[in-house]
Enzyme design. Sequence first.
Site: not given
Length: 247
Positions: A66, A59, A127, A186, A83
């Site tokens: 958020s 990642d 994503d 998202c 992350k």
Amino acid sequence: MNDEQLDRYARHIILKEIGGAGQQRLLDAHVVLVGAGGIGAPAIQYLAAAGVGRLTLIDDDVVALSNLQRQVLYATDDIGQPKVEAAEVAVALLNPDVRVTGRQLRLTADNAADLIAGADVVIDGSDNFATRLAVADAARGLHIPLVSAAVGQFDGQLAVFRGWEADKPCYRCLVGDDPDRPDISCADQGVLGALTGVLGSLAAIEAIRAIMPFGVDPAGNLLLIDALNFRFRMIGLPKDPGCGCGA
């Protein structure tokens, strides 16, 4: 296993479908997770708790405020941290048996095969469509089971792919070959936070099943979840004769 491990994993070991031998297979296993976000974060937690011995996390993102609405692996103090680094710290606190390798980069068609080589199973919770195609093609080429999970607003889907097998579809049998398909994030449309936990947990179950088989083989089926109407549906995925995955 030592006495502490026998105690830690007792609820797995007592299951006749897993037992001590199955738990040892988990301890010896290597799972690659593409994406440490909404789907990856809960999958990481449950795989670590289950004692999967090695996790590789891919990642390139950092923790944002958020994210915390759904990525419960992270805390407010992690904001701004990569992350993969925050996840490594969290896993170390959860289970010292698990070794984490963080790769802070984006998986592409050029590096996918090198990044996932040697894994027992790959979970894709990325994503964007380009990444999904790249990891799917690499997993198929290396004969590594792929657990693919996706979520949007109130909907989710999960499937296991082993497209190199004569009777099993690959990811491209489901989605086709359109690399220019637009990605909808998202951030644009929103997502029910707890639903990502459901999909991530289901992805962890299927990764565990791929390592230590139990129950019904899910490959060749697609699970569809409609949280708005509390509906779960399973549909069969045929192998596309026009797809080159069986070649």
